[in-house]
Design an enzyme around this catalytic site. Structure first.
Site, PDB file in Angstrom:
ATOM      1  N   SER A 152      -6.504  -0.629  13.210  1.00 13.36           N
ATOM      2  CA  SER A 152      -7.301   0.578  13.437  1.00 13.36           C
ATOM      3  C   SER A 152      -7.966   0.494  14.796  1.00 13.36           C
ATOM      4  O   SER A 152      -8.302  -0.599  15.273  1.00 13.36           O
ATOM      5  CB  SER A 152      -8.375   0.736  12.357  1.00 13.36           C
ATOM      6  OG  SER A 152      -9.262   1.793  12.681  1.00 13.36           O
ATOM      7  N   GLY A 166       0.803  -1.216   0.000  1.00 15.41           N
ATOM      8  CA  GLY A 166       0.000   0.000   0.000  1.00 15.41           C
ATOM      9  C   GLY A 166       0.834   1.264   0.000  1.00 15.41           C
ATOM     10  O   GLY A 166       0.495   2.255   0.649  1.00 15.41           O
ATOM     11  N   GLY A 169       1.225   5.056   3.552  1.00 17.48           N
ATOM     12  CA  GLY A 169       2.275   4.190   3.011  1.00 17.48           C
ATOM     13  C   GLY A 169       3.216   4.958   2.104  1.00 17.48           C
ATOM     14  O   GLY A 169       4.443   4.830   2.195  1.00 17.48           O
ATOM     15  N   TYR A 208     -15.209  -4.024   7.268  1.00 17.04           N
ATOM     16  CA  TYR A 208     -13.966  -3.286   7.478  1.00 17.04           C
ATOM     17  C   TYR A 208     -13.527  -3.387   8.935  1.00 17.04           C
ATOM     18  O   TYR A 208     -12.358  -3.671   9.224  1.00 17.04           O
ATOM     19  CB  TYR A 208     -14.120  -1.814   7.087  1.00 17.04           C
ATOM     20  CG  TYR A 208     -12.866  -1.018   7.393  1.00 17.04           C
ATOM     21  CD1 TYR A 208     -11.725  -1.173   6.614  1.00 17.04           C
ATOM     22  CD2 TYR A 208     -12.812  -0.157   8.488  1.00 17.04           C
ATOM     23  CE1 TYR A 208     -10.552  -0.485   6.911  1.00 17.04           C
ATOM     24  CE2 TYR A 208     -11.646   0.530   8.790  1.00 17.04           C
ATOM     25  CZ  TYR A 208     -10.523   0.374   8.001  1.00 17.04           C
ATOM     26  OH  TYR A 208      -9.364   1.042   8.315  1.00 17.04           O
ATOM     27  N   ASN A 233       1.528   3.278  -2.572  1.00 19.88           N
ATOM     28  CA  ASN A 233       1.257   4.214  -3.664  1.00 19.88           C
ATOM     29  C   ASN A 233       0.305   5.332  -3.270  1.00 19.88           C
ATOM     30  O   ASN A 233      -0.013   6.207  -4.078  1.00 19.88           O
ATOM     31  CB  ASN A 233       0.690   3.467  -4.878  1.00 19.88           C
ATOM     32  CG  ASN A 233      -0.635   2.786  -4.573  1.00 19.88           C
ATOM     33  OD1 ASN A 233      -0.685   1.925  -3.704  1.00 19.88           O
ATOM     34  ND2 ASN A 233      -1.692   3.172  -5.276  1.00 19.88           N
ATOM     35  N   SER A 234      -0.158   5.329  -2.002  1.00 21.20           N
ATOM     36  CA  SER A 234      -1.057   6.393  -1.560  1.00 21.20           C
ATOM     37  C   SER A 234      -1.048   6.474  -0.039  1.00 21.20           C
ATOM     38  O   SER A 234      -0.525   5.582   0.640  1.00 21.20           O
ATOM     39  CB  SER A 234      -2.494   6.133  -2.041  1.00 21.20           C
ATOM     40  OG  SER A 234      -3.016   4.953  -1.442  1.00 21.20           O
ATOM     41  N   GLY A 235      -1.626   7.547   0.479  1.00 21.21           N
ATOM     42  CA  GLY A 235      -1.834   7.684   1.911  1.00 21.21           C
ATOM     43  C   GLY A 235      -0.572   7.593   2.746  1.00 21.21           C
ATOM     44  O   GLY A 235       0.505   8.041   2.354  1.00 21.21           O
TER      45      GLY A 235
END
Length: 342
Positions: free
Chosen positions: A146, A2, A8, A189, A4-6
């Site tokens: 989370s 992960g 990460g 989730y 490629n965004s956020g």
């Protein structure tokens, strides 16, 4: 994963700027290569490359929604003959809470959220464990979980609540929810994050029992509306939700803060040799990050063992399959040769 965004991607940029060699593991090679180009451009624009020796960025493909892709990635990584010091299982998805059943599935027939967030990482971590154990020092396995895994926490107590019940769904082999219920994307989730915490604690128990030097920990970076996690919720929802969270309630965190949390878990000396812990933004919106208690259900050792056994069966984890590795240079003092998967 992960990266490629956020958080990460944010962590990958900061780590490579600090001299670490980072393996950008993304769902497709195109996404990983794009992330590499974007990070390099940002480092160039900010003049970071002139300040200190940089690490390297290596794009690789691993679709966590495909067990075949996970195994292929492990083989490709192993063929490089490099050392693995830290594995960060960070990728995740959250489907629109308005989505109706039937549940979308991974390529192997698992409910997409739990299949990606838990089962894909479960297989990846187990296959790479042997290589982590070959690394010098105290290798780390880090799981992005989370606070919503806890049904009494802020966020966890809104909407559907996390619980795996007796794991009847996962045990059946054909399921939409781990507990055997009907598809609920919000609960899926939160359940996946509960799986992450249970997996972390059971992995650490098993590592300690065999005297392994590898440690396994998990963390929550807080509620970050700009991370890309909410991409399936719709633009209007994300915009309104983000405004309320960040400007009205002021309980949101930033992508940069989340990236710093990931880095803390991956390389901070404060966590050297410590395993089975959960760190979180204990005061939402206040940028605090510290050790906190997990939920009551997450402390259930029998449930953790059962989840492990059913997960191993689901992904077809065989006794002949073996793990893979990582390495990086630490900005926290002495230089170390390391490589990191994010």
């Amino acid at each position: 994963t992960g990266s490629n965004s956020g958080i990460g991607k944010d962590a990958a940029k900061k780590l490579v700027a600090g001299g670490y060699n980072v393996i950008l593991v993304c769902r497709s090679l195109a996404k990983a290569e794009k992330a590499k180009s974007e990070i390099e451009a940002e480092i160039e624009a900010e003049g970071i490359k002139d300040q200190a020796p940089l690490g390297s960025l290596s794009p690789m493909e691993c679709d966590l929604g495909s067990l075949a892709s996970v195994r292929k990635f492990v083989g490709e990584w192993r063929s490089r003959g490099e050392t693995l010091d830290t594995l960060v299982c960070n990728a995740g998805l959250a489907l629109s809470t308005q989505m109706k059943g039937p549940a979308p599935k991974t390529k192997d027939g698992f409910e997409l959220t739990v299949g990606t967030n838990h089962l894909g990482h479960f297989l990846l971590a187990n296959l790479l464990l042997e290589d982590l154990e070959k690394a010098p020092g105290t290798p780390r396995l880090v799981i992005t979980a989370s606070q919503v895994h806890d049904p009494v926490s802020p966020g966890g107590n809104v909407g559907s609540k996390a619980t795996l019940g007796n794991l009847d769904g996962l045990a059946s082999g054909a399921w939409e929810m781990v507990d055997g219920g009907t598809f609920d994307p919000d609960k899926a989730y939160k359940d996946s994050k509960l799986c992450n915490v249970l997996f972390t604690r059971e992995m650490q128990r098993r590592l300690a029992a065999k005297g392994s030097k590898v440690t396994c920990n998990c963390f929550s970076p807080g509620l970050i509306t700009q991370s890309g996690l909410f991409r399936d919720q719709g633009g209007l929802f994300v915009g309104a939700f983000g405004f309320i969270v960040n400007n009205v309630a002021k309980v949101g965190e930033t992508v940069s803060f989340g990236g710093d949390c990931l880095i803390t878990m991956a390389v901070s000396p404060e966590l050297e040799g410590k395993g089975g812990v959960f760190w979180s933004n204990s005061k939402p919106g206040k940028h605090t990050f510290e050790l906190v208690e997990v939920s009551t259900e997450a402390k259930n050792e029998q449930e953790a063992k059962k989840l492990w056994e059913l997960s191993a069966k689901a992904v077809g984890l065989g006794s002949t399959e073996t793990p893979v590795g990582i390495a990086f240079k630490s900005p926290y003092g002495r230089l170390r040769e390391h490589e990191m998967f994010t």
